[in-house]
Write a protein that holds these residues in place. Structure first.
Motif, mmCIF file in Angstrom:
data_model
loop_
_atom_site.group_PDB
_atom_site.id
_atom_site.type_symbol
_atom_site.label_atom_id
_atom_site.label_comp_id
_atom_site.label_asym_id
_atom_site.label_seq_id
_atom_site.Cartn_x
_atom_site.Cartn_y
_atom_site.Cartn_z
ATOM 1 N N ALA A 1 3.035 -41.496 9.086
ATOM 2 C CA ALA A 1 1.936 -42.014 8.519
ATOM 3 C C ALA A 1 1.108 -41.664 7.290
ATOM 4 O O ALA A 1 0.485 -42.619 6.851
ATOM 5 N N LEU A 2 1.308 -40.485 7.072
ATOM 6 C CA LEU A 2 0.690 -40.187 5.517
ATOM 7 C C LEU A 2 1.529 -40.467 4.372
ATOM 8 O O LEU A 2 1.127 -40.311 3.322
ATOM 9 N N ARG A 3 2.464 -41.313 4.506
ATOM 10 C CA ARG A 3 3.385 -41.815 3.221
ATOM 11 C C ARG A 3 2.447 -42.835 2.531
ATOM 12 O O ARG A 3 1.738 -43.874 3.323
ATOM 13 N N GLY A 4 2.157 -42.725 1.396
ATOM 14 C CA GLY A 4 1.158 -43.353 0.508
ATOM 15 C C GLY A 4 -0.185 -42.726 0.334
ATOM 16 O O GLY A 4 -1.030 -43.117 -0.526
ATOM 17 N N SER A 5 -0.045 -41.579 1.189
ATOM 18 C CA SER A 5 -1.504 -40.808 0.687
ATOM 19 C C SER A 5 -1.461 -39.807 -0.168
ATOM 20 O O SER A 5 -0.226 -39.235 -0.327
ATOM 21 N N ASN A 6 -2.395 -39.083 -0.559
ATOM 22 C CA ASN A 6 -2.266 -38.116 -1.735
ATOM 23 C C ASN A 6 -2.005 -36.533 -0.918
ATOM 24 O O ASN A 6 -2.130 -36.712 0.190
ATOM 25 N N VAL A 7 -1.765 -35.535 -1.557
ATOM 26 C CA VAL A 7 -1.588 -34.326 -1.011
ATOM 27 C C VAL A 7 -2.795 -33.763 -0.219
ATOM 28 O O VAL A 7 -2.639 -32.969 0.542
ATOM 29 N N ALA A 8 -4.101 -34.092 -0.936
ATOM 30 C CA ALA A 8 -5.101 -33.420 -0.119
ATOM 31 C C ALA A 8 -5.323 -34.226 1.110
ATOM 32 O O ALA A 8 -5.900 -33.423 1.872
ATOM 33 N N ALA A 9 -5.013 -35.466 1.592
ATOM 34 C CA ALA A 9 -4.890 -36.018 2.695
ATOM 35 C C ALA A 9 -3.878 -35.193 3.726
ATOM 36 O O ALA A 9 -4.274 -35.046 4.858
ATOM 37 N N VAL A 10 -2.698 -34.873 3.203
ATOM 38 C CA VAL A 10 -1.774 -33.976 3.993
ATOM 39 C C VAL A 10 -2.251 -32.771 4.245
ATOM 40 O O VAL A 10 -2.435 -32.655 5.468
ATOM 41 N N MET A 11 -3.203 -32.071 3.741
ATOM 42 C CA MET A 11 -3.569 -30.896 3.721
ATOM 43 C C MET A 11 -4.655 -31.061 4.949
ATOM 44 O O MET A 11 -4.732 -30.380 5.989
ATOM 45 N N THR B 1 -13.122 -20.685 0.011
ATOM 46 C CA THR B 1 -12.036 -20.679 1.015
ATOM 47 C C THR B 1 -12.704 -21.596 2.070
ATOM 48 O O THR B 1 -13.805 -21.485 2.242
ATOM 49 N N ALA B 2 -11.857 -22.466 2.599
ATOM 50 C CA ALA B 2 -12.123 -23.516 3.428
ATOM 51 C C ALA B 2 -11.942 -22.687 4.850
ATOM 52 O O ALA B 2 -10.827 -21.907 4.914
ATOM 53 N N GLY B 3 -12.512 -23.248 5.875
ATOM 54 C CA GLY B 3 -12.243 -22.880 7.393
ATOM 55 C C GLY B 3 -10.960 -23.521 7.766
ATOM 56 O O GLY B 3 -10.452 -24.286 7.149
ATOM 57 N N ALA B 4 -10.562 -23.099 8.915
ATOM 58 C CA ALA B 4 -9.223 -23.490 9.438
ATOM 59 C C ALA B 4 -9.297 -24.889 9.706
ATOM 60 O O ALA B 4 -8.067 -25.345 9.467
ATOM 61 N N ALA B 5 -10.392 -25.324 10.447
ATOM 62 C CA ALA B 5 -10.194 -27.007 10.528
ATOM 63 C C ALA B 5 -10.270 -27.695 9.220
ATOM 64 O O ALA B 5 -10.345 -28.900 9.333
ATOM 65 N N TYR B 6 -10.897 -27.285 8.231
ATOM 66 C CA TYR B 6 -11.096 -28.051 6.994
ATOM 67 C C TYR B 6 -10.166 -27.675 5.859
ATOM 68 O O TYR B 6 -10.784 -27.803 4.647
ATOM 69 N N ALA B 7 -9.350 -26.899 6.145
ATOM 70 C CA ALA B 7 -8.328 -26.660 4.908
ATOM 71 C C ALA B 7 -7.907 -27.866 4.131
ATOM 72 O O ALA B 7 -7.476 -28.761 4.605
#
Length: 451
Positions: A302-312, A441-447
């Motif tokens: 589903a993330l095809r076409g999204s950037n790497v930040a969206a994948v994270m 550093t970001a939290g676990a849910a917001y990495a």
């Protein structure tokens, strides 16, 4: 108010009146309505909706969504009713109770079956439609003289409204979706251990089960009875079936079975089995692993076409949550296998995103030694921000500490004990840099997300 409008997972779902309270102004107005209706409130019918079951997406689970003011009153009544029953509930009941959870149930089973335990047969049972079949008369009888008993009776008999079918009265069951429903289920099932023949020592050995007796561990409507023989397991099943009948409940025969410990059984997503060398090992269940792999595959697709930040932002919380749930058992080999599978999915996504680029360019762009504390140059991440996906294999196995039997969070003498248990340590992940601020550093849910 806070429980119904802020903490509850269904706070954005409206009942038949269409009302929700997602702003401070709306919550204040609802608080005034709740306070004004104390003593005169009349329950409204619940809205019937259907959701796919977690174990089988082809099957639908009926949920009853009360109106918002009913949810607020249910939270108020629950706060009054729960402390009384927490002091009475059986020691090996772990579902829908404050301070207890799935890991306590699994650890309790491990303590019962480990070593040279002679309880080598298990009754792995599930109740059929437990929320929908509870007898109203029996449940209200168990509440005795509780002051809000009539209000609870009103919720039980308020009826349901389903789109396309209209209104229907309710002669049995409690809405699976109400705030007070899980507590009512536990009250209806109180006494299950005694019915199964479980007997405890008193005095110096208080809390220990007497030799020769079965041991019953329950999480909501799922239960496991550890027995000495198949004959004892069949006898316990017959006793429990007779005990459940006047309460309107029965076993789900399709999910209830008697198995030897050497064959193993599944419980709460875990597999418990005594292997030929005599060791009892608890591992993630095969079905749970399969569902997790399928979810990762669907998310990456589903993330095809999204950037790497969206994948994270999408994948990192999924990995952390699943790994945190299974990090208390024998999961190292599973974590390593999932690490390889996750790498393949990430590499496949990168290749799809840059079809005209050579593989060396893709590797240099998305894989590297993002974690300076680990000598691993195959970590998937974002070169611009330094954010990266954590690998399941990095997680250490940490055993869960079983909650003390019979301890209640409402007991003032145990305030220190519960304060210590609530100080949960975060899983031992290396902190992930924030997507927009490499120094933070970001939290676990917001990495991977931006500030």
């Amino acid at each position: 108010m806070r429980q119904a409008t802020q903490r509850n997972a269904g706070r954005r779902t409206a009942g038949i009146d269409g009302l929700v309270a997602l702003t401070s102004q709306a919550r204040a107005e609802m608080a005034v309505r709740v306070h004004a209706s104390i003593g005169s409130h009349r329950p409204s019918p619940v809205r019937r909706v259907y959701r796919p079951k977690a174990s089988d997406k082809a099957k639908m689970r009926p949920l009853g969504i009360p109106v918002l003011i009913d949810r607020c009153h249910q939270a108020r009544v629950k706060n009054a009713l729960e402390p009384e029953w927490e002091a009475r509930f059986e020691p090996r009941s772990y579902g829908f109770r404050p301070g207890r959870g799935c890991h306590d149930a699994i650890e309790s089973l491990f303590n019962t079956l480990r070593g040279k335990s002679r309880r080598v047969w298990t009754l792995d049972a599930d109740l059929a439609g437990a929320f929908d079949k509870i007898s109203h008369d029996h449940l209200l009888g168990m509440l005795g003289g509780f002051p809000a008993r009539d209000m609870i009776a009103g919720w039980l008999k308020a009826g349901i409204f389903e789109a396309g079918k209209g209104f229907a009265p309710t002669g049995e069951g409690t809405p699976q979706g109400g705030i007070i429903s899980p507590l009512l289920l536990n009250i209806a099932l109180h006494g299950l251990e005694e019915a199964a023949g479980v007997r405890y020592h008193t005095g110096n050995y208080s809390g220990a089960v007497r030799p020769g007796c079965p041991v019953l561990t329950r999480y909501a409507d799922d239960l496991v009875v550890c027995c000495y023989s198949r004959q004892q397991a069949e006898q316990v099943k017959a006793q429990l079936a007779g005990w459940l009948e006047p309460r309107g409940l029965a076993f789900n025969e399709a999910k209830t079975r008697i198995v030897p410990l050497s064959e193993g059984f599944g419980f709460l997503g875990f597999n418990l089995r005594r292997y030929p060398n005599g060791k009892l090992l608890i591992k993630p269940g095969a079905k749970a692993i399969k569902r997790f792999r399928e979810r990762l595959s669907k998310e990456f697709h589903a993330l095809r076409g999204s950037n790497v930040a969206a994948v994270m932002a999408t994948i990192s919380p999924i990995i952390r949550g699943w790994v945190a749930y299974y990090r208390t058992v024998v999961s190292s080999s599973v974590f390593h296998a999932l690490t390889g599978y996750l790498w393949k999915l990430a590499y496949k996504w990168a290749c799809w995103s840059h079809r005209n680029k050579p593989r060396r360019w893709i590797v240099d762009r998305y894989f590297g030694k993002f974690d300076k504390f680990r000598n691993d140059r195959w970590v998937f991440g974002d070169r611009d921000t330094g954010a990266y996906l954590p690998k399941p294999a990095w997680t250490d196995i940490v055993r869960h500490t079983l909650v003390k039997a019979g301890s209640s969070p409402d007991d003032p003498a145990l305030a220190g004990y519960w304060a210590h248990r609530r100080q949960k340590e975060n899983p031992r992940w290396t902190p992930t840099p924030c997507a927009c601020c490499p120094g933070r550093t970001a939290g676990a849910a917001y990495a991977g997300r931006t500030c």
